[in-house]
Design an enzyme around this catalytic site. Sequence first.
Site, PDB file in Angstrom:
ATOM      1  N   LYS A  22       0.911  -1.055   0.039  1.00 35.77           N
ATOM      2  CA  LYS A  22       0.126  -0.081   0.152  1.00 35.77           C
ATOM      3  C   LYS A  22       0.895   1.112   0.154  1.00 35.77           C
ATOM      4  CE  LYS A  22      -1.631   1.759   3.962  1.00 35.77           C
ATOM      5  NZ  LYS A  22      -1.383   2.872   4.320  1.00 35.77           N
ATOM      6  N   ASN A  23       1.686   1.481   0.995  1.00 33.34           N
ATOM      7  CA  ASN A  23       2.675   2.532   1.166  1.00 33.34           C
ATOM      8  C   ASN A  23       3.519   2.807  -0.202  1.00 33.34           C
ATOM      9  OD1 ASN A  23       1.164   3.016   3.006  1.00 33.34           O
ATOM     10  ND2 ASN A  23       2.717   2.589   4.822  1.00 33.34           N
ATOM     11  N   CYS A 115      -5.057  12.461  12.612  1.00 36.02           N
ATOM     12  CA  CYS A 115      -5.837  11.228  12.518  1.00 36.02           C
ATOM     13  C   CYS A 115      -5.736  10.460  13.863  1.00 36.02           C
ATOM     14  CB  CYS A 115      -5.518  10.217  11.252  1.00 36.02           C
ATOM     15  SG  CYS A 115      -3.656   9.726  11.570  1.00 36.02           S
ATOM     16  N   ARG A 120      -0.369  14.768  12.588  1.00 36.88           N
ATOM     17  CA  ARG A 120       0.039  14.634  11.242  1.00 36.88           C
ATOM     18  C   ARG A 120       0.345  15.722  10.257  1.00 36.88           C
ATOM     19  NH1 ARG A 120      -1.256   9.147   9.961  1.00 36.88           N
ATOM     20  NH2 ARG A 120       0.303   9.238   8.535  1.00 36.88           N
ATOM     21  N   ASP A 303       4.766   1.152  12.166  1.00 39.52           N
ATOM     22  CA  ASP A 303       3.735   0.491  11.387  1.00 39.52           C
ATOM     23  C   ASP A 303       3.606  -1.084  12.104  1.00 39.52           C
ATOM     24  OD1 ASP A 303       3.732   1.921   8.185  1.00 39.52           O
ATOM     25  OD2 ASP A 303       3.157   2.433  10.344  1.00 39.52           O
ATOM     26  N   ARG A 395      -8.307  -0.770   4.997  1.00 44.20           N
ATOM     27  CA  ARG A 395      -7.476   0.486   4.267  1.00 44.20           C
ATOM     28  C   ARG A 395      -6.080  -0.320   3.899  1.00 44.20           C
ATOM     29  NH1 ARG A 395      -7.146   6.121   7.113  1.00 44.20           N
ATOM     30  NH2 ARG A 395      -6.027   6.195   5.236  1.00 44.20           N
TER      31      ARG A 395
HETATM   32  C1  EPZ Z   1       4.044   7.211   6.375  1.00 50.20           C
HETATM   33  O1  EPZ Z   1       3.241   8.147   6.879  1.00 50.20           O
HETATM   34  C2  EPZ Z   1       3.305   5.867   6.108  1.00 50.20           C
HETATM   35  N1  EPZ Z   1       2.180   6.130   5.249  1.00 50.20           N
HETATM   36  C3  EPZ Z   1       2.662   5.737   7.754  1.00 50.20           C
HETATM   37  O2  EPZ Z   1       2.154   4.333   7.607  1.00 50.20           O
HETATM   38  C4  EPZ Z   1       3.928   5.330   8.387  1.00 50.20           C
HETATM   39  O3  EPZ Z   1       3.604   5.038   9.788  1.00 50.20           O
HETATM   40  C5  EPZ Z   1       4.911   6.584   8.510  1.00 50.20           C
HETATM   41  O4  EPZ Z   1       5.320   6.862   7.145  1.00 50.20           O
HETATM   42  C6  EPZ Z   1       6.113   6.428   9.217  1.00 50.20           C
HETATM   43  O5  EPZ Z   1       6.674   5.421   8.636  1.00 50.20           O
HETATM   44  C7  EPZ Z   1       2.020   6.077   3.982  1.00 50.20           C
HETATM   45  O6  EPZ Z   1       3.039   5.848   3.601  1.00 50.20           O
HETATM   46  C8  EPZ Z   1       1.153   6.353   3.064  1.00 50.20           C
HETATM   47  P1  EPZ Z   1       6.098  10.887   8.166  1.00 50.20           P
HETATM   48  P2  EPZ Z   1       3.824   9.698   6.815  1.00 50.20           P
HETATM   49  O7  EPZ Z   1       6.044  11.917   7.354  1.00 50.20           O
HETATM   50  O8  EPZ Z   1       4.626  10.117   5.414  1.00 50.20           O
HETATM   51  C9  EPZ Z   1       6.047  13.987  11.593  1.00 50.20           C
HETATM   52  C10 EPZ Z   1       0.346   2.879   7.660  1.00 50.20           C
HETATM   53  O9  EPZ Z   1      -0.165   2.357   8.894  1.00 50.20           O
HETATM   54  N2  EPZ Z   1       5.908  15.068  10.560  1.00 50.20           N
HETATM   55  O10 EPZ Z   1       7.436  10.225   8.115  1.00 50.20           O
HETATM   56  O11 EPZ Z   1       2.848  10.654   7.195  1.00 50.20           O
HETATM   57  C11 EPZ Z   1       4.570  13.378  11.760  1.00 50.20           C
HETATM   58  O12 EPZ Z   1       3.875  14.202  12.476  1.00 50.20           O
HETATM   59  C12 EPZ Z   1       0.743   4.404   7.910  1.00 50.20           C
HETATM   60  O13 EPZ Z   1       0.187   2.426   6.758  1.00 50.20           O
HETATM   61  C13 EPZ Z   1       5.882  16.361  10.491  1.00 50.20           C
HETATM   62  O14 EPZ Z   1       6.248  16.792  12.004  1.00 50.20           O
HETATM   63  O15 EPZ Z   1       4.949   9.609   8.138  1.00 50.20           O
HETATM   64  C14 EPZ Z   1       5.097  12.236  12.437  1.00 50.20           C
HETATM   65  O16 EPZ Z   1       5.197  12.270  13.942  1.00 50.20           O
HETATM   66  C15 EPZ Z   1       0.406   5.020   9.206  1.00 50.20           C
HETATM   67  N3  EPZ Z   1       5.840  17.340   9.790  1.00 50.20           N
HETATM   68  C16 EPZ Z   1       6.456  11.962  11.891  1.00 50.20           C
HETATM   69  O17 EPZ Z   1       7.085  13.020  11.223  1.00 50.20           O
HETATM   70  C17 EPZ Z   1       5.597  16.834   8.496  1.00 50.20           C
HETATM   71  O18 EPZ Z   1       5.665  17.711   7.401  1.00 50.20           O
HETATM   72  C18 EPZ Z   1       6.489  10.796  10.742  1.00 50.20           C
HETATM   73  O19 EPZ Z   1       5.904  11.207   9.726  1.00 50.20           O
HETATM   74  C19 EPZ Z   1       5.637  15.455   8.089  1.00 50.20           C
HETATM   75  C20 EPZ Z   1       5.865  14.533   9.078  1.00 50.20           C
END
Ligand code: EPZ
Length: 416
Positions: A22-23, A115, A120, A303, A395
């Site tokens: 998915k990711n 969420c 996020r 995850d 999902r």
């Molecule tokens: C991706 O989310 C994945 N989703 C998530 O999987 C996964 O948990 C996450 O990466 C971490 O590995 C998809 O790929 C669709 P991040 P993403 O940007 O891109 C903070 C699942 O279960 N952050 O690495 O949103 C954020 O709040 C899902 O499949 C900021 O502060 O993850 C978080 O605490 C859940 N500002 C941390 O970084 C930003 O601009 C990680 O976020 C972006 C992120």
Amino acid sequence: MDKLIIDGGQALKGVIRISGSKNAALPVLFAALMADGDVILENVPGLRDIHTTLKLLTLLGCDSRFRGEYVEVRAGDLVPEAPYDLVRTMRASVLCLGPLLAKLGRARVALPGGCAIGSRPVDLHLRALEQMGARFDLDSGYIMGTCQRLKGAHIIFDFPTVGGTENLLMAASLADGETVLENSAREPEVVDLANFLNACGARITGQGTSVITIKGVSSLKGCRYRVMSDRIEAGTYMVAGAITQGDLVLSNCPFEELEAVVAKLREMGVHIEKEKSGIRVKPNGQLNCVDLVTLPYPGFPTDMQAQIMALMCVADGSGMIKETIFENRFMHALELIRMGARIKLSGQTAMIRGGARLTGAPVMASDLRASASLVLAGLAARGRTEVRRIYHLDRGYESMEQKLSAVGARISREKE
Ligand code: EPZ
């Protein structure tokens, strides 16, 4: 709304085929709207989030659909607007920002809300795109982005954000000049996106390391690409084999990308070996709790945190889990406790006292991986577990109840 009914206690035995990731598929689908030509994608999972993305791509002006087991994307006259009603159901919609700015120089994308697992924010995406010349306003909950042609920049992320790295990889592919991303995410799904973009004619190097270089090109062409398999689905079924004291073989299964998960499961006493037919998973007698911290790749993936917590509830001894990626990712613990788990939460740390004899109960899913954790606990629990609101599960897990029933689980789906 549907619910899953699970009568626990069956040792799972047999073969489970792992679906596409998915990711990895989500960012690749958004990148496909940048190509001047047809994109054919293989190994795309039939998931709720994928269908949501295909719907969004259609709204953005692409002809995109499943054709048998392939997904075909043909970009037309793009419409740079991602509506709130779609974005609020899938945060990953923000990944259309980079492609739209790169292709059209403008985008109106609903700001994805938080969420269940956290706020996020997307500030790191926006700040990096501003360094490339984009300008953003916030208007009625929408991000309004505009730019002339994006310009290459040297970007250092405060945090190795997966989505931020993916948005910038796509934006920089069509920018004017060279972009360097430092402290970028190293996740395998980011590597898959970079490899897809290169197959379309992009010039990306360093993917998989924390410094990625992108030399902008003037256009990207269509291509045929096979998306990687889902390492988190695979890790989830590894836990299913272990928690039921079963004997599973996972086919079409990634292995190298699961190094941290395999290491922790082996440390707990789970036997995991690569065989000709796939990855064989069976516990070696009693399992023991471990300590773990979730980290950006190649550390232990957030995850998989909910799933391994369920396993630790029934293992011997006690263990500690520290969640360092999201601020609210222990919702599953509260439901596991209702099944007899012995878990103490303190901020970002969960202390698990193992050896619990889980009993089935009606439980509520709160997010995608929490749902998986509750299903895993239900497989091990004595009696019946009803997991409600499993739209969360749909999902990210393709045909979970079919895959589990085929290896002996007593699980069925019912209308709520
Ligand atoms: C991706 O989310 C994945 N989703 C998530 O999987 C996964 O948990 C996450 O990466 C971490 O590995 C998809 O790929 C669709 P991040 P993403 O940007 O891109 C903070 C699942 O279960 N952050 O690495 O949103 C954020 O709040 C899902 O499949 C900021 O502060 O993850 C978080 O605490 C859940 N500002 C941390 O970084 C930003 O601009 C990680 O976020 C972006 C992120």
